[in-house]
Design a protein around this motif. Structure first.
Motif: not given
Length: 371
Positions: A180, A182, A187, A193, A213-215, A229-230
């Motif tokens: 992951f 942010s 990041s 990350t 993709n990010r959380r 995650g983000d």
């Protein structure tokens, strides 16, 4: 599992028509999975690979195999943009109940009836059980798994992100692995990350998991919602100071279902052919949606609420000509009540379509959002 009709239509006519249990393909907004009895969907389809499970639980794939993501053991395709796409469906596996793929087409994973999780394609950060390469991020085609590889057993469900995967085991353990990053520029320098090169247990007593993709998000047996995650714009629903969560944080109770997803504003076209979304001012919003056990809907993330944060990924250069307003994003890290309902325009429906939004999300500072 209930089947539905898949019909592939080309300018030359109907290319294929069959009954399927699940369809997985890539759209311009990411990878999607389609099941029977879900809401109607219209989307741009990218030229890429497609997977589907037929009524006999056979997994088929067709399209590109640049990263070995079809899992058909054709190493001559890997890294070759000029390889001929597989227009005819290729048989991948039997006894399959679920399939998902990387949002950018790097890899594919599927789950069998007996709970075995397999994967094929680009081995980003060791996601497919091989030793990570030194330059996987820049050249994913240099480190691939050409045919399905067993990744985990006793799995009841899984989802794939662009560079990560999450799996729920039958005993309630939730595992996450991959990478992951942010949404902040920090990041790039290693801050914000999260990376595990093999499955890492994130949570116990889970009954549902999902990832983007990010959380990621998970629901426990007692209805608690955890996210990680983000959280740059509150997408995780975490109200603390952290903009990136490396461990699951409890953010809500009494949860029945969660979606880490996107919604669109000004998606006004009726003909999907040759449409550039930028011409219509289409804007996507990154949010987490929650359905509670009492039937209420909530959301956290961008374009919801009244908090504002500067868009740090764009930097502060003198060539940034955007207005101060466009340099900031409105968001809420707190889950706010919303309502999703059909919007019926006042004009005669037989008249020419005027661009009215068909779906509205209404609630606290959420008016004007549309799918």
């Amino acid at each position: 599992m209930t089947t539905f009709k898949l019909k592939i239509v080309t300018p030359a006519g109907v290319y294929k028509e069959t009954d399927v249990e699940m369809l997985n393909l890539r759209t311009t907004t990411g990878q999607i999975g389609i099941l029977a009895h879900h809401i109607p969907l219209a989307s741009h389809i990218e030229i890429s690979e497609m997977n589907y499970i037929d009524e006999n639980h056979v997994l088929w794939g067709q399209g590109m195999n640049y990263y070995a993501q079809l899992g058909i053991n054709h190493p001559e395709d890997v890294g070759n943009w000029y390889h001929e796409e597989y227009m005819e469906p290729q048989k991948i596996a039997e006894h399959v109940v679920h399939v998902d793929a990387s949002a950018n087409g790097y890899f594919m994973m599927y789950l069998t009836e007996n709970g075995e999780l397999y994967g094929a394609g680009a081995n980003l950060q060791g996601i497919l059980g091989k030793e990570p390469g030194e330059n996987d991020a820049m050249n994913p085609q240099q480190n691939v798994v050409n045919q399905p590889k067993l990744l985990m057993s006793d799995v009841s469900y899984m989802r794939a992100g662009a560079t990560c995967a999450i799996a729920l085991k039958k005993n309630g353990e939730a595992y996450w692995w991959g990478e992951f990053m942010s949404g902040e520029v920090s990041s790039i320098y290693g801050e914000g990350t999260l990376m595990y090169t093999e499955p890492h247990k994130m949570l116990d007593q889970a009954i549902y998991v999902t990832t983007t993709n990010r959380r990621s998000a998970a629901i426990t047996a007692n209805g608690d919602l955890y996210t990680w995650g983000d959280n740059t714009y509150g997408q995780c629903g975490y109200t603390g100071e952290a903009t990136f969560l490396t461990e699951p944080e409890k953010v809500m109770e009494n949860v029945r279902m969660v979606w880490c997803d996107e919604i669109e504003q000004n998606a006004i076209w009726t003909d999907l052919a040759n449409v550039n979304p930028n011409d219509y001012g289409t804007i996507r919003y990154d949010d987490t949606f929650v359905l509670t056990k009492d039937g209420k809907m909530y959301a956290a993330g961008t374009n919801i609420g009244t908090d504002s944060r500067r868009n740090t990924p764009y930097g502060e250069g003198e060539d940034d000509e955007r207005s101060d307003e466009n340099k900031c994003t409105t968001y809420s890290a707190k889950f706010l009540p919303i309502e999703v309902k059909e919007y019926v325009p006042e004009s005669n429906p037989t008249e020419e379509y005027t661009g009215e939004k068909k779906i509205q999300i209404e609630g606290t500072a959420a008016e004007g959002l549309a799918e």
